[in-house]
Design an enzyme around this catalytic site. Structure first.
Site, short mmCIF file in Angstrom:
data_model
loop_
_atom_site.label_atom_id
_atom_site.label_comp_id
_atom_site.label_asym_id
_atom_site.label_seq_id
_atom_site.Cartn_x
_atom_site.Cartn_y
_atom_site.Cartn_z
CG ASN B 73 41.20 37.32 63.73
OD1 ASN B 73 40.92 38.40 64.66
ND2 ASN B 73 40.55 36.82 62.89
CG PHE B 132 24.96 41.87 62.04
CD1 PHE B 132 25.27 42.89 62.72
CD2 PHE B 132 23.73 41.96 61.22
CE1 PHE B 132 24.48 43.90 62.74
CE2 PHE B 132 22.92 42.90 61.19
CZ PHE B 132 23.24 43.88 62.07
CB CYS B 134 33.68 39.67 65.04
SG CYS B 134 34.75 40.46 64.12
CB CYS B 341 52.20 6.90 34.54
SG CYS B 341 52.27 5.79 36.15
CB CYS B 351 42.05 3.03 43.94
SG CYS B 351 40.45 2.27 43.36
CB CYS B 389 36.71 2.50 36.94
SG CYS B 389 36.89 4.28 37.19
CB CYS B 399 47.49 11.51 39.81
SG CYS B 399 48.70 11.46 38.59
#
Lengths: 482, 438
Positions: B73, B132, B134, B341, B351, B389, B399
């Site tokens: 704004n 204090f 904007c 899945c 990945c 991993c 996912c």
């Protein structure tokens, strides 16, 4: 009584309104935003044309429908008609992973239509003809989906292509044989124009074997693609078949496409013989043209129907009756017109074939009988045109499924005349593969299947495209049931 | 039912949900509606010398079909006269004596601050908030964030306010600084009773590519705006926690920034806020959203056996520590639940291209999984190489199915060792350097 048109134009127009109207922009954006953008997406694997579906949907979501249309048409030059006529519940949409997340699948067909309509309405050109030509000339016999898809791909590879079509207009069954509430013939004709704009010459009204011989073609062309489709509807071989109100379902549908809708004669009581997808198209359109009753009769059981389940449900919603395990034995006539169809109940014999049960005959009163019992194979025509061509036991042209090459090296084939009769999109895929086969044959290069942009950088091979090995959802479901 | 009432530096409120200073708190009419809907407090739209606003004041960041994930704004402080605002504050307080009404103020001189503090107090306000923050418009005139960005100036002006204030004073902090605790400490030094944070972040939400003008467009131009809405919540949480954890700040906190529901509110409180303020979500959906905030927080507290919202304050704060204290030996890996899945393979490509290349694509046949949802013949499905991993979470984040990729702790038997421990042990010659990742 001879049959006649039954409803005024306005009523038929309302009945024949598109089943799946165009998506508005906001609908398309919301729908496109639902797409997960899968990698190696199952929808692509289920698309016999191998359209990179997540890639084009992403482009719609990002406000670039013209680029989406280019993605679609690059893989499937008949993308606009396939968007309307593909049995998406058993192809791409049937494979959509969202169903496994208990959600409605993405409306891929309607999004594809949104993108292709976008460029059609604005006359946006997405292709530029190739800068160089190879000097090779290919004759394509038949301007149906296989022939058009093959031609478009060949033209983009730089070859000179002439298509010979015996009908007055190109498009084959796409122009003359689709249920009217699925697609208007103008869409198919516009696609033929798109193919023409790639530099392909379309010569309609020319019957090969009559107006031109194969020998003449072979003199001026380096190779031939055969996409002649299937022949006339099979005969019933029962008494009364010659009566005037015994009509091929495809001829009935053809009339809907070639006459004003309020000039298409239809019976008040229609019986459709057969229970494939053409039978569904025939029975639903009979009702929409004003038939008071329309009945499908099938000599096998409900579970044996070859029509897709969603088509069967649609026909039932339209009010069609279905009689199973009944076989026609005679078309009954009076004063030269059909008054009924004599049926006999059947049960499955020892070999699974339906056998009539003596003493169970009944007459189904009707004034129009539509035959939807499958189309004849083109064995006679093919033997006459190409005596050396190998035709398999099913009466279709034997060919390498990946290249379309037949037993005659310079002759390639695809579509219904080679696969025995499948979807438009199968014909497109086969036409496209044959184009690459022809290209390899003519340039002595190896055929390279196109790579989907969304798989770029993938380590594994060209899996993920339905172009080479389409996954059929109903086949998958059958496999899962075992 | 847990007690939701709060006491922020002496300002009592029936619940921790306040309407933040902004367009929803512009009038007495809105304050009445807010309290009727169930809000516990209203921080009045900042009162100061009357200003003039432009048309076209707001713009938004949408994400796909989701509207207003971020909001911007360029509207200034109240464009109504101080007389009107103070009169309406008095009217609201008469009708809602047990709800909190806080006057947000922004003026220039010491005399003006003294005058406005007195007028707010006379109107019956329960507290004062010093704007204090904007970052648009007013800062060009030396106000708002121009003050909040300079601790010395903020300290001085807060000091002026404290000279006359007899009701609690909250200093509202701007996030448009490198270290928010610097100005929070200044507020503390000046004697402020509480701080509120964050105000909006300087922003340009988007550019209209046809006329080449950012939004919101005012007659072919635009201006830097203040950014808020759900997208700023992580920034706000971080700053709230920074102030809550700083002993030199040591002030109660009113948390602000992207709060739209009870869970957001609970997170701010758990990191140290005593109460929270909401603006953008009200601008999007109206005051009615407080009903669910109320019920949700109440049910949550009950489920945790807490009898009062004050028990939640700062509960998550101690777990946030320096990176160097985190255990390098703690190991976990991604495991895919193939019953859930759906075969989108988003984890694979994320990945592969975006992280550490630890997921392979295999056919269901290769994995011996059989067919099923997400597994069609020949279609590759993801398979994590657990040895490679690194447990980064990316696959579980992309996912689209809840609880499908499970980040699973691996008991590797190694004792905890932080980076600090590691450095100490290296220095002491107790261990060899850990080999770099291949």
């Amino acid at each position: 009584m001879p049959i006649q048109p039954l409803l005024p134009a306005a009523a038929i127009a309302a009945n024949m309104a598109e089943l799946k109207p165009a998506l508005r922009r906001q609908e398309a954006l919301v729908e496109a935003s639902r797409c997960l953008y899968c990698f190696d997406a199952p929808c692509i694997m289920a698309c016999p044309a191998g359209i990179d579906i997540p890639a084009f949907i992403k482009k719609i979501a990002h406000g670039n429908p013209a680029a989406a249309a280019k993605s679609i048409l690059s893989a499937n030059i008949l993308g606009a008609s396939c968007a309307r006529v593909c049995p998406t519940p058993v192809l791409c949409e049937g494979a959509c992973v969202l169903e496994d997340r208990d959600e409605q699948p993405i409306q891929i067909g309607r999004l594809q239509r949104y993108a292709t309509d976008y460029i059609a309405e604005r006359d946006i050109k997405v292709f530029t003809p190739p800068a160089q030509t190879t000097g090779k000339r290919i004759a394509v016999i038949g301007a149906g989906p296989a022939g058009l898809a093959c031609s478009a791909e060949l033209a983009q590879l730089g070859h000179t292509v002439v298509v010979f079509e015996k009908q007055a207009q190109p498009g084959g069954l796409n122009t003359y044989g689709i249920a009217y509430y699925k697609m208007r013939p103008e869409i198919s004709l516009a696609e033929a124009e798109l193919v023409r704009s790639l530099g392909v010459e379309l010569r309609c009204g020319i019957t090969i074997g009559k107006d031109l011989t194969i020998a003449q073609l072979e003199k001026t062309f380096d190779a031939i693609f055969v996409g002649v489709g299937l022949g006339a509807t099979n005969r019933l071989r029962i008494p009364g078949e010659e009566l005037p109100e015994v009509v091929d379902a495809l001829d009935f549908i053809d009339q809907i496409h070639t006459r004003p809708l309020d000039r298409v004669p239809v019976g008040r009581r229609v019986v459709v013989i057969g229970a494939g997808n053409t039978a569904i198209d025939a029975v639903t359109q009979s009702l929409r043209l004003g038939a008071e009753q329309a009945t499908v009769v099938y000599r096998r059981s409900e579970g044996d129907m070859s029509a897709y389940d969603f088509e069967y449900q649609r026909a039932k919603c339209d009010g069609a009756r279905f009689l199973f395990n009944v076989a026609p034995v005679e078309v009954c006539g009076s004063a030269g017109h059909v008054i009924g169809l004599r049926l006999v109940r059947t049960n499955a014999g020892a070999d699974g074939r339906p056998e009539p049960i003596p003493g169970t005959e009944t007459i189904e009163p009707c004034d129009l009988v539509l035959k939807a019992v499958g189309q004849e194979k083109q064995v006679v025509l093919l033997r006459r045109l190409f005596p050396a061509l190998q035709i398999d036991a099913h009466g279709v042209i034997a060919r390498d499924p990946l290249t379309g090459q037949t037993s005659v090296p310079h002759i390639f084939a695809g579509g219904d005349c080679a696969n025995g009769g499948r979807e438009v999109v199968n014909a497109v895929g086969e036409g496209k593969k044959a184009a690459h086969g022809l290209h390899a044959f003519l340039t002595r290069q190896t055929a390279a299947p196109p790579v989907q942009p969304s798989r770029l950088g993938a380590k594994t091979g060209p899996t993920g495209s339905g172009l080479l090995h389409p996954v059929r959802v109903h086949e998958l479901e059958a496999a899962l049931k075992k | 039912m847990a007690d939701l009432s709060t006491n922020l530096a002496g300002i009592k409120s029936p619940n921790p949900f306040w309407v933040a200073s902004g367009p929803p708190s512009n009038t007495g009419y809105q304050a009445h509606r807010a309290f009727e809907a169930g809000w516990g407090g209203v921080v009045w739209k900042t009162i100061g010398e009357p200003i003039v606003n432009v048309a076209s004041r707001y713009s938004a960041l949408n994400h796909g079909p989701a509207r207003i994930v971020g909001f911007n704004n360029i509207e200034l402080i109240s464009d109504r006269s101080p007389e009107t605002n103070f009169r309406e504050i008095a009217e609201v307080k008469r009708r809602w004596p047990h709800h909190a009404v806080i006057a947000s103020l922004m003026v220039e001189t010491r005399a003006q601050w003294h005058e406005f503090v007195r007028r707010a107090t006379d109107a019956g306000a329960d507290g004062i908030e010093l704007n204090f923050g904007c970052p648009h418009g007013m800062c060009e005139r030396g106000l708002g964030s121009a003050i909040g960005q300079q601790p010395a100036v903020a300290e001085k002006i807060t000091g002026w306010v404290m000279e006359t204030a007899t009701i609690p004073v909250i200093v509202k902090l701007t996030p448009n600084v490198t270290d928010i605790t610097a100005v929070a400490r200044a507020a503390r030094r000046a004697g402020a009773n509480a701080i509120s944070l964050i105000t909006t972040i300087t922003s340009i939400t988007n550019v209209n590519l046809d006329p080449f003008v950012p939004e919101p467009t005012v007659a072919g131009r635009s201006s830097h705006g203040g950014y808020c809405g759900p997208a700023v919540k992580p920034i706000a949480l971080n700053m709230v926690q920074s102030c809550a954890a700083d002993a030199a700040v040591g002030l109660p906190i009113s948390g602000i920034g992207g709060i739209a529901n009870w869970r957001d509110a609970a997170e701010f409180i758990a990191l140290g806020a005593t109460g929270i303020q909401v603006c953008t979500a009200i601008m999007h959906y109206g005051f009615r959203i407080v009903e669910d905030m109320h019920e949700g927080l109440s049910a949550y507290l009950d489920s945790k056996g807490m009898t009062s919202v004050t028990e939640l304050i700062g509960r998550a704060a101690p777990t946030l520590q320096k990176w160097e204290t985190l255990d390098l030996h703690w190991q976990r890996v991604a495991r895919i639940d193939y019953d859930k899945c759906i075969g989108c393979n988003l984890c694979y490509i994320a990945c592969e291209d975006g992280a550490h290349q630890c997921i392979d694509l295999k056919t269901p046949e290769e994995l011996g999984l059989g067919l099923g949802p997400g597994r069609v013949p020949h279609k590759p499905v993801p398979k994590v190489r657990e040895n490679d991993c690194v447990g980064c979470n990316l696959c579980s984040l992309v996912c689209p199915v809840d609880d499908c990729v499970k980040m699973t702790v691996i008991e590797n038997g190694r004792p905890p060792m932080s980076w600090s421990n590691y450095q100490e042990r290296l220095a002491a010659g107790e261990m060899q350097p850990i080999a770099p990742h291949p």
